[in-house]
Design a protein around this motif. Structure first.
Motif, short mmCIF file in Angstrom:
data_model
loop_
_atom_site.label_atom_id
_atom_site.label_comp_id
_atom_site.label_asym_id
_atom_site.label_seq_id
_atom_site.Cartn_x
_atom_site.Cartn_y
_atom_site.Cartn_z
N SER A 138 -6.18 -5.16 2.11
CA SER A 138 -6.63 -4.11 1.21
C SER A 138 -7.72 -3.25 1.84
O SER A 138 -8.52 -3.73 2.65
N LYS A 160 0.81 -1.23 0.00
CA LYS A 160 0.00 0.00 0.00
C LYS A 160 0.84 1.27 0.00
O LYS A 160 0.35 2.35 -0.34
N ASP A 200 -8.84 0.19 -2.43
CA ASP A 200 -8.12 -0.77 -3.29
C ASP A 200 -9.09 -1.72 -3.99
O ASP A 200 -8.94 -2.02 -5.17
N LYS A 201 -10.09 -2.17 -3.22
CA LYS A 201 -10.99 -3.21 -3.74
C LYS A 201 -12.00 -2.70 -4.76
O LYS A 201 -12.47 -3.46 -5.60
N CYS A 246 0.41 3.15 -5.90
CA CYS A 246 -0.69 2.27 -5.51
C CYS A 246 -2.00 3.01 -5.73
O CYS A 246 -2.20 4.11 -5.19
N HIS A 289 -3.58 -3.12 -5.45
CA HIS A 289 -3.31 -3.91 -4.25
C HIS A 289 -4.61 -4.59 -3.82
O HIS A 289 -5.56 -3.92 -3.40
N ASN A 290 -4.68 -5.91 -3.91
CA ASN A 290 -5.92 -6.61 -3.54
C ASN A 290 -5.57 -7.84 -2.69
O ASN A 290 -5.88 -8.97 -3.04
#
Length: 533
Positions: free
Chosen positions: A243, A211, A247-248, A216, A238-239
């Motif tokens: 996260s 992260k 991010d998701k 990112c 970034h998953n």
């Protein structure tokens, strides 16, 4: 070999004409036989296939309804065309014509833009300059970086490929791990392996993909440091288990309007994020056409993408023929023990027995009266394949069924290919055994798997099986009920975002979309695709 068939010239001279002719004919015949035998191994599978066709009188669909292309040499990857129809019944789930068409179009795109092409070299040159003013060019890319655990890797590879399919990006696979030791190339005339001179690989050793990585997407989104006028040449997605929602939710339309303009995406994930792709209305429209049966996403993608190498496939076929092929019925049991196993074996094996006997997957033990089996009747043979790090589970089952006859008279034989006790991801031999066991489990008739196990998710979805899911035990006690039959063969997205793209919804809110709901093997959270409502 040649030396063994030399004949002395002096001996030949003493022989009569008829004998000389006889020797010549015999020697020529022998050479023909030897020449023929060189091709025997390559033709063996084809011969087996022809026998199967004759016996079943059914046409063999090597291409699985067009899911696979015929543009590969069969000997280079034996599993590609032979694994399904030789070892299990044909899948009742057929790929849509739209999916087949989309895959053929993608293969052409990958061949045009993949490694060693002029488009790829041009894109790499622009990436190396790190010039945000550079145009996208004709080809855009998404790089998959391996996380930890083979089950995680296969689930995320399928997720990233589906995203690439939806966004017309080229997927390239980080090969610093053991991908090429496990899987054959899935796309004809090109490679999906990321060249080792890819500039961002060396760069990431200094920063690390996390992260805190400067580009990112989740961090940039939270800081509002990315917008339509400041598009970087690459982004890191970034998953992982840590996260954030930022991010998701990169799949949402407002995020995609920015991400779509970035030439290079680098993704590291350890979760099956496919359910979240349906949050995007544009993606959802396309996904419905690709997968009219929504719970078939991983089943179709895995059968298209994942073909074990010949080395791994030898493990599968050898073990199958030695232990499973003669059975009247095959049951797969995959057991994952979370945390330290000390003291956990008894309640877990009690849970397995409780589940399998309650659901009539294994017979109950006979009473003294039932032990008088009619010996004139040929008993049914049931082979049980156990996959676990711990050999104690198969040992316990073997002892139980060898000491006590079954109430039905069935013979139960238990097998466990390996029991290495410690997960050793990135060790070649360990990962090859793990992949072989996933495929062996997928070839069973019924399957029981542990809750939250990505190893189990891959196995049952690959085989098109709706599993019995063992609830995760708490406080060293057997759960009651011990298991639940899943209504879907899709894997679970274990750590979804706390809300959708447009409206908030909590992890306990029930249905997210009619066909995206919570997973049966988690008390809270987790999302999964279903066709049954």
């Amino acid at each position: 070999m040649y030396q063994k068939f030399q004949i002395s010239g002096k001996i030949v001279k003493t022989l009569g004409l008829k004998m000389k002719v006889l020797i010549a004919v015999s020697f020529g015949s022998l050479l023909f036989i030897l020449s023929y035998s060189n091709n025997f191994n390559n033709k063996l599978l084809d011969a087996t296939t022809k026998v199967d066709i004759k016996e079943t009188e059914k046409p063999v669909d090597k291409l699985i309804g067009g899911l696979l292309t015929a543009d590969f040499d069969e000997g280079s990857c034996l599993s590609r065309y032979h694994k399904y129809f030789l070892y299990r019944k044909p899948s009742p789930y057929k790929p849509s014509e739209y999916l087949v068409s989309k895959l053929r179009s993608y293969e052409m795109l990958h061949k045009r833009c993949g490694p060693d092409t002029e488009y790829y070299k041009e894109a790499i040159e622009k990436l190396s300059r790190d010039d945000a003013s550079e145009s996208n060019g004709e080809c855009r890319y998404i790089v998959w970086v391996a996380g930890y655990g083979l089950g995680n890797r296969l689930l995320t590879l399928a997720s990233v490929f589906l995203y690439a399919l939806l966004t017309e990006r080229i997927i390239l696979v980080d090969n610093r791990k053991d991908v090429s030791d496990l899987l054959c190339e899935p796309f004809p005339g090109t490679s999906w392996l990321l060249p080792l001179d890819f500039p961002m690989l060396n760069y990431t050793y200094a920063w690390g993909y996390n992260k805190e990585y400067p580009r990112c997407y989740g961090t940039m989104s939270e800081k509002h440091s990315i917008n339509s006028t400041s598009i970087p040449p690459h982004l890191y997605m970034h998953n992982l288990h840590d996260s954030r929602d930022s991010d998701k939710l990169f799949v949402c339309q407002k995020d995609q309007s920015l991400i779509d303009k970035v030439p290079w995406l680098i993704v590291q994930a350890n979760v099956y994020f496919v359910p979240s792709l349906w949050f995007n209305p544009t993606f959802q429209t396309e996904l419905v056409k690709l997968f009219p049966q929504k719970e078939t996403v991983f089943h179709h993608l895995a059968r298209y993408l994942f073909h074990p190498t010949n080395e791994v496939w030898d493990m599968v076929t050898d073990y199958y023929h030695a232990h499973l092929s003669k059975a009247d019925e095959r049951l797969g049991i995959q057991i994952r023990v979370f945390g330290k196993p000390d003291g956990r074996f008894k309640h877990v094996i009690d849970q397995v027995i409780s589940c399998t006997q309650r659901e009539k997957l294994l017979p109950e033990f006979a009473t003294p009266e039932e032990s008088k089996v009619n010996i004139s009747k040929t008993p049914k043979l049931k082979s049980v394949l156990v996959a676990s790090l711990y050999p104690e589970f198969s040992g316990n089952l073997t002892n139980m069924f060898s000491k006590r006859p079954s109430s039905t008279g069935e013979i139960v034989e238990v097998y466990q290919p390996s029991g290495e006790r410690v997960q050793q991801t990135d060790k070649k031999s360990h990962d090859q055994k793990a992949l072989a066991e996933m495929y062996l489990l997928s070839l069973t008739d019924n399957i029981v798997t542990s809750a939250r196990s990505t190893f189990g998710y891959v196995s049952y979805s690959l085989g098109g099986l709706k599993p019995w899911l063992l609830y995760q035990p708490t406080n060293f006690t057997t759960p009651n009920p011990p298991c639940v039959r899943s209504k879907s063969m899709e894997p679970c997205y274990l750590t979804p975002p706390s809300h959708g793209c447009e409206a908030d919804w909590g992890t306990n809110s029930g249905k997210i979309l009619p066909f995206v709901r919570h997973c049966e093997d988690l008390i809270y959270g987790g999302l999964k695709l279903y066709d049954e409502f």
